[in-house]
Design a protein around this motif. Structure first.
Motif, PDB file in Angstrom:
ATOM      1  N   VAL A  73      -7.876 -45.340 -49.281  1.00 53.17           N
ATOM      2  CA  VAL A  73      -9.214 -45.067 -48.833  1.00 53.17           C
ATOM      3  C   VAL A  73      -9.374 -43.656 -48.098  1.00 53.17           C
ATOM      4  O   VAL A  73     -10.028 -42.916 -48.086  1.00 53.17           O
ATOM      5  CB  VAL A  73     -10.060 -46.325 -47.897  1.00 53.17           C
ATOM      6  CG1 VAL A  73     -11.798 -45.671 -47.566  1.00 53.17           C
ATOM      7  CG2 VAL A  73     -10.062 -47.405 -49.084  1.00 53.17           C
ATOM      8  N   HIS A  74      -8.712 -43.867 -46.787  1.00 48.70           N
ATOM      9  CA  HIS A  74      -8.454 -42.646 -45.934  1.00 48.70           C
ATOM     10  C   HIS A  74      -8.369 -41.402 -47.292  1.00 48.70           C
ATOM     11  O   HIS A  74      -8.093 -40.413 -46.648  1.00 48.70           O
ATOM     12  CB  HIS A  74      -7.556 -42.919 -45.277  1.00 48.70           C
ATOM     13  CG  HIS A  74      -7.071 -41.961 -43.711  1.00 48.70           C
ATOM     14  ND1 HIS A  74      -8.553 -41.200 -42.905  1.00 48.70           N
ATOM     15  CD2 HIS A  74      -6.085 -41.459 -43.627  1.00 48.70           C
ATOM     16  CE1 HIS A  74      -8.021 -39.998 -42.557  1.00 48.70           C
ATOM     17  NE2 HIS A  74      -6.296 -40.645 -42.304  1.00 48.70           N
TER      18      HIS A  74
ATOM     19  N   THR B  79      -8.534 -40.401 -50.529  1.00 45.11           N
ATOM     20  CA  THR B  79      -9.618 -40.349 -50.470  1.00 45.11           C
ATOM     21  C   THR B  79     -10.585 -39.583 -50.383  1.00 45.11           C
ATOM     22  O   THR B  79     -11.193 -38.686 -51.090  1.00 45.11           O
ATOM     23  CB  THR B  79      -9.703 -41.523 -51.681  1.00 45.11           C
ATOM     24  OG1 THR B  79      -9.019 -41.734 -52.389  1.00 45.11           O
ATOM     25  CG2 THR B  79     -10.850 -41.032 -52.741  1.00 45.11           C
ATOM     26  N   ARG B  80     -10.789 -40.267 -49.052  1.00 42.30           N
ATOM     27  CA  ARG B  80     -11.662 -39.039 -48.615  1.00 42.30           C
ATOM     28  C   ARG B  80     -12.154 -38.086 -47.878  1.00 42.30           C
ATOM     29  O   ARG B  80     -12.427 -37.116 -47.963  1.00 42.30           O
ATOM     30  CB  ARG B  80     -12.677 -40.334 -47.082  1.00 42.30           C
ATOM     31  CG  ARG B  80     -13.203 -41.942 -47.666  1.00 42.30           C
ATOM     32  CD  ARG B  80     -13.037 -42.593 -46.163  1.00 42.30           C
ATOM     33  NE  ARG B  80     -14.332 -43.151 -46.899  1.00 42.30           N
ATOM     34  CZ  ARG B  80     -15.913 -43.390 -47.335  1.00 42.30           C
ATOM     35  NH1 ARG B  80     -16.427 -42.925 -47.137  1.00 42.30           N
ATOM     36  NH2 ARG B  80     -15.994 -44.636 -47.551  1.00 42.30           N
TER      37      ARG B  80
ATOM     38  N   ARG C 197     -16.223 -35.842 -56.902  1.00 42.02           N
ATOM     39  CA  ARG C 197     -15.569 -36.298 -57.331  1.00 42.02           C
ATOM     40  C   ARG C 197     -14.428 -37.041 -57.693  1.00 42.02           C
ATOM     41  O   ARG C 197     -13.656 -36.228 -56.956  1.00 42.02           O
ATOM     42  CB  ARG C 197     -16.480 -37.680 -58.427  1.00 42.02           C
ATOM     43  CG  ARG C 197     -17.603 -37.179 -58.996  1.00 42.02           C
ATOM     44  CD  ARG C 197     -18.243 -38.036 -60.544  1.00 42.02           C
ATOM     45  NE  ARG C 197     -18.307 -38.880 -60.228  1.00 42.02           N
ATOM     46  CZ  ARG C 197     -19.005 -39.721 -60.119  1.00 42.02           C
ATOM     47  NH1 ARG C 197     -20.176 -39.389 -59.249  1.00 42.02           N
ATOM     48  NH2 ARG C 197     -19.020 -41.191 -60.843  1.00 42.02           N
TER      49      ARG C 197
ATOM     50  N   LYS D 259     -13.124 -34.132 -49.237  1.00 42.72           N
ATOM     51  CA  LYS D 259     -13.709 -33.605 -47.895  1.00 42.72           C
ATOM     52  C   LYS D 259     -13.042 -31.986 -47.871  1.00 42.72           C
ATOM     53  O   LYS D 259     -13.868 -30.936 -47.694  1.00 42.72           O
ATOM     54  CB  LYS D 259     -13.774 -34.171 -46.668  1.00 42.72           C
ATOM     55  CG  LYS D 259     -14.790 -33.233 -44.895  1.00 42.72           C
ATOM     56  CD  LYS D 259     -14.989 -34.347 -44.145  1.00 42.72           C
ATOM     57  CE  LYS D 259     -13.264 -34.916 -43.768  1.00 42.72           C
ATOM     58  NZ  LYS D 259     -12.954 -35.769 -42.546  1.00 42.72           N
TER      59      LYS D 259
ATOM     60  N   MET E  57     -12.508 -49.800 -52.075  1.00 45.68           N
ATOM     61  CA  MET E  57     -13.254 -48.182 -52.031  1.00 45.68           C
ATOM     62  C   MET E  57     -14.663 -47.863 -52.143  1.00 45.68           C
ATOM     63  O   MET E  57     -15.377 -48.194 -53.783  1.00 45.68           O
ATOM     64  CB  MET E  57     -11.568 -47.332 -52.611  1.00 45.68           C
ATOM     65  CG  MET E  57     -12.587 -46.417 -53.189  1.00 45.68           C
ATOM     66  SD  MET E  57     -12.067 -45.187 -51.679  1.00 45.68           S
ATOM     67  CE  MET E  57     -13.670 -44.671 -51.135  1.00 45.68           C
ATOM     68  N   ASP E  58     -15.418 -48.212 -51.523  1.00 48.98           N
ATOM     69  CA  ASP E  58     -16.839 -48.725 -52.140  1.00 48.98           C
ATOM     70  C   ASP E  58     -17.286 -46.890 -52.104  1.00 48.98           C
ATOM     71  O   ASP E  58     -18.336 -46.942 -50.184  1.00 48.98           O
ATOM     72  CB  ASP E  58     -17.686 -49.091 -51.342  1.00 48.98           C
ATOM     73  CG  ASP E  58     -19.240 -49.794 -51.547  1.00 48.98           C
ATOM     74  OD1 ASP E  58     -19.724 -49.049 -52.352  1.00 48.98           O
ATOM     75  OD2 ASP E  58     -19.445 -50.277 -50.889  1.00 48.98           O
ATOM     76  N   HIS E  59     -17.610 -46.348 -52.415  1.00 46.91           N
ATOM     77  CA  HIS E  59     -18.138 -44.654 -52.190  1.00 46.91           C
ATOM     78  C   HIS E  59     -18.948 -44.014 -53.450  1.00 46.91           C
ATOM     79  O   HIS E  59     -18.536 -45.049 -54.304  1.00 46.91           O
ATOM     80  CB  HIS E  59     -17.344 -43.965 -51.810  1.00 46.91           C
ATOM     81  CG  HIS E  59     -17.645 -42.751 -51.245  1.00 46.91           C
ATOM     82  ND1 HIS E  59     -18.206 -41.731 -52.226  1.00 46.91           N
ATOM     83  CD2 HIS E  59     -17.746 -42.367 -49.924  1.00 46.91           C
ATOM     84  CE1 HIS E  59     -18.706 -40.800 -51.598  1.00 46.91           C
ATOM     85  NE2 HIS E  59     -17.955 -40.770 -50.267  1.00 46.91           N
ATOM     86  N   PRO E  60     -20.051 -44.146 -53.813  1.00 46.79           N
ATOM     87  CA  PRO E  60     -21.289 -42.996 -54.812  1.00 46.79           C
ATOM     88  C   PRO E  60     -20.466 -42.821 -55.796  1.00 46.79           C
ATOM     89  O   PRO E  60     -20.588 -42.586 -56.308  1.00 46.79           O
ATOM     90  CB  PRO E  60     -22.951 -43.296 -54.173  1.00 46.79           C
ATOM     91  CG  PRO E  60     -22.114 -42.749 -52.884  1.00 46.79           C
ATOM     92  CD  PRO E  60     -20.942 -43.459 -51.738  1.00 46.79           C
ATOM     93  N   ARG E  61     -19.038 -41.464 -54.560  1.00 47.21           N
ATOM     94  CA  ARG E  61     -17.961 -40.682 -55.393  1.00 47.21           C
ATOM     95  C   ARG E  61     -17.466 -40.797 -55.953  1.00 47.21           C
ATOM     96  O   ARG E  61     -16.567 -39.839 -56.276  1.00 47.21           O
ATOM     97  CB  ARG E  61     -19.089 -38.903 -54.870  1.00 47.21           C
ATOM     98  CG  ARG E  61     -20.028 -38.629 -55.028  1.00 47.21           C
ATOM     99  CD  ARG E  61     -20.191 -37.106 -54.388  1.00 47.21           C
ATOM    100  NE  ARG E  61     -20.209 -37.183 -52.862  1.00 47.21           N
ATOM    101  CZ  ARG E  61     -19.070 -36.049 -52.374  1.00 47.21           C
ATOM    102  NH1 ARG E  61     -18.383 -35.542 -53.214  1.00 47.21           N
ATOM    103  NH2 ARG E  61     -18.818 -36.522 -51.142  1.00 47.21           N
ATOM    104  N   VAL E  62     -17.056 -42.257 -55.750  1.00 45.53           N
ATOM    105  CA  VAL E  62     -15.486 -42.762 -55.731  1.00 45.53           C
ATOM    106  C   VAL E  62     -15.385 -43.433 -57.323  1.00 45.53           C
ATOM    107  O   VAL E  62     -16.460 -44.501 -57.362  1.00 45.53           O
ATOM    108  CB  VAL E  62     -14.843 -43.271 -54.971  1.00 45.53           C
ATOM    109  CG1 VAL E  62     -13.137 -43.457 -55.472  1.00 45.53           C
ATOM    110  CG2 VAL E  62     -14.583 -42.486 -54.208  1.00 45.53           C
TER     111      VAL E  62
END
Length: 201
Positions: free
Chosen positions: A29-30, A32-33, A43, A37, A73-78
């Motif tokens: 998750v880290h 990915t974020r 995406r 960025k 992994m709860d993210h709208p662009r993933v």
């Protein structure tokens, strides 16, 4: 587009994070974020693989890994996807070729940890991969020197982007790669399995 396939808009830059995710964890998750960025990605797709050709033992069942990955992994662009199983590819070079055929208007960036770059020359058609899509490398603890001295880093040294240009990675033509040094979470799937917190069967 077939049902169940991930979606991306025309001209979007999509980062691809491949792996067995056996199990998925906060380190994924880290990464990915940070990649989204720092590389300016629209995406990210988690490519949950049927199996790693370089590993003798197979991972846990696909559906179990997908469910666990989507939960963490709860993210709208993933998007967490089993697209490799759907399109029938096993090697990264094959996957990239098929994705570019299926999504001709999308710009892909392959994402990997610095440990993967250190052994990248063992991958099937690794030079073709570098020539196909830009590659974003995220430095992990203890792996920066090995990555910098790797065969892939040496072979494609002229194609390396400086960190100040990282956000343009998805907009330049391959071969191009950039390595970011970011604070990392010292956690791995193998450690989680070793603790007994994730059983494959």
């Amino acid at each position: 587009m077939r049902a169940g396939m991930p979606k991306a808009g025309k001209g979007q830059v999509v980062g691809l994070l491949g792996g067995s995710f056996d199990p998925p964890h906060k380190g994924h998750v880290h990464v990915t974020r940070e990649a989204m960025k720092r590389f300016g990605l629209d995406r990210v797709w988690w490519l949950v693989s049927p199996g790693n050709p370089l590993k003798a033992e197979g991972p846990a069942a696909m559906e179990r890994r997908l469910v666990a990955a989507r939960a963490i992994m709860d993210h709208p662009r993933v998007c967490v996807t089993d697209i490799e199983a759907r399109i029938g590819t096993r090697y990264t070079a094959e996957t990239l070729a098929e994705l570019q055929r299926l999504y001709p208007d999308v710009r892909f960036v392959w994402l990997m940890g610095a440990d993967n770059l250190a052994s990248f020359h063992r991958w099937d058609k690794w030079q073709q991969i570098m020539a196909t899509v830009p590659v974003g490398v995220i430095a992990r603890p203890g792996q920066r020197m090995g990555a910098r001295m790797s065969r892939a880093a040496d072979r494609f040294a002229p194609a390396r982007l400086p960190i100040r240009e990282a956000r343009s990675l998805g907009r330049v033509d391959a071969p191009a790669w950039c390595m970011l040094n970011v604070p990392m979470m010292a956690i791995s799937s193998s450690e989680i399995r070793a603790r007994g917190d994730w059983k494959r069967h």
